[in-house]
Write a protein that holds these residues in place. Structure first.
Motif, PDB file in Angstrom:
ATOM      1  N   ARG A 127       0.827  -1.195   0.000  1.00 44.96           N
ATOM      2  CA  ARG A 127       0.000   0.000   0.000  1.00 44.96           C
ATOM      3  C   ARG A 127       0.864   1.247   0.000  1.00 44.96           C
ATOM      4  O   ARG A 127       2.027   1.217   0.381  1.00 44.96           O
ATOM      5  CB  ARG A 127      -0.929   0.017   1.221  1.00 44.96           C
ATOM      6  N   ALA A 129       0.555   4.970   1.588  1.00 46.59           N
ATOM      7  CA  ALA A 129      -0.213   5.811   2.497  1.00 46.59           C
ATOM      8  C   ALA A 129       0.675   6.950   2.987  1.00 46.59           C
ATOM      9  O   ALA A 129       1.232   6.903   4.091  1.00 46.59           O
ATOM     10  CB  ALA A 129      -0.730   4.978   3.681  1.00 46.59           C
ATOM     11  N   TYR A 139       0.285  -2.249  10.093  1.00 47.57           N
ATOM     12  CA  TYR A 139      -0.904  -2.384   9.251  1.00 47.57           C
ATOM     13  C   TYR A 139      -1.355  -3.834   9.262  1.00 47.57           C
ATOM     14  O   TYR A 139      -0.545  -4.734   9.064  1.00 47.57           O
ATOM     15  CB  TYR A 139      -0.580  -1.944   7.819  1.00 47.57           C
ATOM     16  N   GLU A 244      -7.999   4.626   3.448  1.00 48.21           N
ATOM     17  CA  GLU A 244      -7.094   4.664   4.593  1.00 48.21           C
ATOM     18  C   GLU A 244      -7.829   5.124   5.850  1.00 48.21           C
ATOM     19  O   GLU A 244      -8.778   5.908   5.789  1.00 48.21           O
ATOM     20  CB  GLU A 244      -5.927   5.610   4.306  1.00 48.21           C
TER      21      GLU A 244
END
Length: 384
Positions: A127, A129, A139, A244
């Protein structure tokens, strides 16, 4: 609220199967999923060649084609929609519409993962972010910890109440010979366990296991010829409000508030009518949030709702009767196992954990960091 069009009771789940729960060394994710699929198809008296639609979210099959090739079938409809753990509830909704429209006749929804034997730990999706990465969160657990901390701040929810969720799940798992984590678990065990991301300890977090599940869906008229107790799809809806966790509008309210309201409206029933409830309990805070957002208790009351064994065997509400992701199985994504358990309860095949006279059930899926929510309502012939 205006009720959207849905083929209520026009389709049904006719079989559910699981395989390889816990540890299944030597199997690939596709091996596991295929074995569950073969078992599910055989359980309802169909042949693999009868399957003309497949819905998958396999970790090793991004396009949803490898599963059909592996099984030796030629579906005319395939879908690989995968908004995380809610994928399988969205598959049920899609399959219901496709079956009712005549686009297919027998739909197979399947999933498998060898995450425990293959990786030995939770495998997070890659991901980007930029607003979160500098703070080095774990995460996905830190996102759920953030929601838990906010719920505690706003509503006085306690770590003991979070622990009640884990203890209840273990009590159900102890009635399920298939569950991976069995044995005693107390509130104190949860409170004294290793902290992973404050306020969540390892006992607030889901298992990392292998496992597979599969279900078969047909139109209602055919379902009655295949099995004695089909699980009719009465309603189904999905909603996504963020990706998110930093973009979640309110850390204490999920999009389950929307998906649940729509699914219940389609079904003609409400939360108080449900005999069994299957939530995606990747973390203990999930169960508390979904009890509130789906309408089983007012916002802020989830912690008090689960106290004193409120959702354990013998409690006020039968929640996650197989042990859930916290004590039964969690091979990367749990959603299809929640559906499978709901079907088993309605078909009366859940063994020692079977709820008497179970005619209505809800299965709710959650994807990513409380991002994607999807709800389906299932019922027996008596509920049509």
């Amino acid at each position: 609220m205006e009720v959207e069009s849905f083929p209520r009771g026009k389709t049904a789940i006719v079989s559910a199967a699981t395989f390889g729960i816990g540890e299944a060394p030597g199997y690939s994710s596709l091996d596991l999923a295929a074995k569950a699929a073969v078992d599910a198809v055989a359980a309802c008296g169909l042949k693999l060649t009868d399957i003309d639609a497949t819905f998958t979210a396999l970790p090793s099959d991004m396009f949803g084609l490898a599963a059909a090739e592996y099984l030796g079938i030629k579906p005319r409809l395939t879908s690989g929609n995968r908004p995380g753990g809610s994928s399988f509830m969205t598959h049920v909704v899609q399959a219901a519409h496709a079956l009712e429209a005549g686009a297919c006749n027998a739909a197979l929804i399947m999933y498998g993962s060898n995450q425990r034997s293959g990786a030995g730990k939770l495998v997070a999706t890659p991901r980007s972010a930029p607003y979160e990465t500098p703070y080095k969160p774990f995460y996905p657990v830190s996102g759920y910890a953030l929601a838990a901390a906010r719920h505690m701040y706003e509503y006085g929810t306690t770590r003991e109440q979070l622990a009640e969720v884990a203890v209840a799940a273990r009590a159900w798992a102890n009635l399920n010979p298939e569950a991976f984590a069995r044995g005693p678990l107390t509130i104190e065990d949860c409170l004294s366990a290793r902290m992973v991301s404050d306020p969540l300890t390892v006992r607030d977090c889901c298992l990392v296991t292998d496992g597979a599940a599969a279900i078969v869906m047909t139109r209602a008229d055919r379902a009655r010829d295949l099995v004695s107790r089909p699980a009719y799809v009465l309603g189904g809806a999905a909603a996504a409000w963020h990706n998110e966790i930093t973009s979640m509008p309110d850390l204490t309210t999920t999009a389950a508030k929307e998906s649940g309201a729509r699914a219940f409206a389609q079904s003609g029933y409400g939360p108080s009518d449900m005999d069994v409830v299957q939530f995606y309990d990747a973390f203990t805070i999930n169960t508390i949030l979904f009890l509130e957002d789906l309408g089983f208790c007012p916002k802020g009351e989830g912690g008090r709702f689960v106290e004193r064994g409120g959702i354990a065997p013998g409690g006020r509400l039968a929640v996650n009767t197989n042990g859930g992701g916290l004590s039964c199985v969690h091979p990367g994504m749990y959603g299809l196992f929640a559906i499978s358990e709901c079907v088993r309860q309605l078909q009366g095949t859940a063994g020692e954990r079977q709820r008497a006279n179970a005619n209505l059930g809800v299965a709710h899926g959650n994807g990513l960091v409380l991002s994607s929510q999807a709800t389906i309502v299932l019922g027996t012939t008596e509920t049509l």
